[in-house]
Design a protein around this motif. Structure first.
Motif, short mmCIF file in Angstrom:
data_model
loop_
_atom_site.label_atom_id
_atom_site.label_comp_id
_atom_site.label_asym_id
_atom_site.label_seq_id
_atom_site.Cartn_x
_atom_site.Cartn_y
_atom_site.Cartn_z
N ASP A 1 -9.70 10.14 -26.16
CA ASP A 1 -9.67 10.35 -27.60
C ASP A 1 -10.29 9.09 -28.22
OD1 ASP A 1 -7.72 8.39 -27.57
OD2 ASP A 1 -6.07 9.73 -28.16
N ASN B 1 -14.63 14.77 -31.15
CA ASN B 1 -13.69 15.90 -31.15
C ASN B 1 -13.93 16.72 -29.89
OD1 ASN B 1 -15.88 17.85 -31.77
ND2 ASN B 1 -15.88 16.82 -33.77
N SER B 2 -13.14 17.77 -29.70
CA SER B 2 -13.23 18.57 -28.48
C SER B 2 -14.53 19.34 -28.39
CB SER B 2 -12.04 19.53 -28.40
OG SER B 2 -12.01 20.37 -29.55
N SER B 3 -15.20 19.53 -29.52
CA SER B 3 -16.47 20.28 -29.50
C SER B 3 -17.63 19.41 -29.04
CB SER B 3 -16.77 20.86 -30.89
OG SER B 3 -15.75 21.76 -31.27
N SER C 1 -12.12 11.59 -19.69
CA SER C 1 -11.81 12.23 -20.96
C SER C 1 -11.10 11.21 -21.84
CB SER C 1 -10.92 13.47 -20.73
OG SER C 1 -9.72 13.11 -20.09
N GLY D 1 -17.21 15.96 -27.82
CA GLY D 1 -16.89 14.95 -26.81
C GLY D 1 -17.32 13.57 -27.28
N LYS E 1 -1.83 22.16 -28.97
CA LYS E 1 -2.92 21.21 -28.83
C LYS E 1 -4.14 21.66 -29.63
CE LYS E 1 -5.86 19.08 -25.32
NZ LYS E 1 -6.17 19.00 -23.87
N GLU F 1 -5.77 19.74 -32.78
CA GLU F 1 -7.19 19.38 -32.85
C GLU F 1 -7.85 19.98 -34.10
OE1 GLU F 1 -8.80 20.69 -29.19
OE2 GLU F 1 -8.02 18.99 -28.02
N ALA G 1 -15.60 14.28 -21.98
CA ALA G 1 -14.85 15.22 -22.82
C ALA G 1 -13.92 14.48 -23.78
CB ALA G 1 -14.03 16.16 -21.94
N TYR G 2 -13.67 15.14 -24.92
CA TYR G 2 -12.65 14.64 -25.85
C TYR G 2 -11.35 15.37 -25.54
CZ TYR G 2 -9.92 13.87 -30.06
OH TYR G 2 -8.92 13.54 -30.94
N VAL G 3 -10.28 14.62 -25.32
CA VAL G 3 -8.95 15.18 -25.10
C VAL G 3 -7.96 14.33 -25.90
CG1 VAL G 3 -7.10 15.62 -23.44
CG2 VAL G 3 -9.48 16.05 -22.80
N SER G 4 -7.20 15.00 -26.76
CA SER G 4 -6.20 14.26 -27.54
C SER G 4 -5.24 13.53 -26.62
CB SER G 4 -5.42 15.24 -28.43
OG SER G 4 -4.46 14.56 -29.18
#
Length: 280
Positions: free
Chosen positions: A192, A258-260, A190, A262, A118, A122, A180-183
């Motif tokens: 994408d 992105n995950s950094s 959360s 969100g 994962k 990302e 949050a960003y989650v693929s």
């Protein structure tokens, strides 16, 4: 007188007949008794020989000894069987414990591998976006800048003129800023990029495709200089977009970056899009 008349005789005197008969009778009786005793002797000894039941006693003793030996052997077999069962149970328990530990180890390894995959995906996505942005910036140059500037100049009027479904879509995406960003994430906390856009339009009854590539062709293509609140922005080529967001007016867009970062709201100049479609 004869000279021999005075010579004593050396012949024993003859016994008289009665005494001789008596003695003969006694001797005969003794001999008869001895004979009878001799004859009776074997008859009396035979019962003694027959009454010794040693074979019967020996057979009974042998049976008892055999039964005792058989019982002892059975106990030994039972003990051996129990020992084998205990050993088998101990082996099974050890095997089960080992299998459980192995399953736990594999599960942890799988979890770590998924987390690593994962993170790698990302990182690859971020790198792809960076490369695409560099390419788009070099190829589109001033045209994208002009479109962004035009959108920014009309931001006040565009933002205030959003009504109906467009206003609801904008309200939805703004409400998710900070999530949050989650693929692969589709909410509620959360997301994408395409999951957020799909959920926003679904809130007003519009079903969009799930992925960004399909969303970039879901409506009518519009110029970046003619954006309206509620338009879908995409990054990359039409039909091959790698990222999407929603234009909220005022030269701003909301997207799950992105995950950094969100879900964020940023100006178009922060990350100039390559195109837009209008669904509403």
């Amino acid at each position: 007188m004869s000279h021999t008349a005075h010579i004593p005789s050396h012949r024993k005197p003859r016994r008289n007949a009665p005494k001789t008969a008596l003695r003969a009778g006694v001797a005969g009786g003794v001999l008869s008794t001895i004979a009878v005793a001799g004859a009776a002797g074997p008859a009396q000894a035979e019962p003694v020989t027959q009454t010794l039941e040693m074979p019967t006693i020996t057979a009974g003793l042998s049976t008892a000894v055999a039964e005792s030996a058989q019982a002892t052997q059975q106990v030994a077999q039972d003990l051996q069987t129990q020992a084998q069962e205990d050993a088998a149970a101990a082996t099974a328990a050890k095997t089960a414990k080992k299998a459980k530990a192995e399953a736990v180890r594999k599960a942890e390894a799988k979890k770590k591998a998924e987390a690593a995959a994962k993170a790698k995906a990302e990182a690859a996505e971020r790198a792809s976006r960076t490369a695409a942005r560099t390419t788009l910036s070099a190829s589109s140059g001033s045209s994208a800048g002009t479109g962004v500037a035009s959108a920014s100049s009309s931001s006040s009027s565009s933002s205030s003129s959003a009504t109906g479904s467009a206003a609801s879509v904008i309200a939805f995406v703004k409400a998710q800023v900070g999530d949050a960003y989650v693929s692969g994430g589709t909410g509620p906390n959360s997301w994408d990029c395409s999951g957020l856009v799909q959920a926003a339009f679904r809130s007003v009854g519009v079903d969009l495709p799930r992925v960004s590539q399909a969303q970039s062709t879901a409506g009518t293509q519009v110029s970046l200089s003619n954006l309206q609140p509620g338009d879908i922005l995409y990054w990359g080529g039409t039909g091959s977009a790698y990222h999407v967001g929603v234009y909220v007016g005022g030269g701003q867009f909301v997207g799950a970056q992105n995950s950094s970062t969100g879900v964020v709201q940023r100006p178009l100049s922060y990350d100039p899009p390559s195109g837009a479609v209008r669904v509403l």
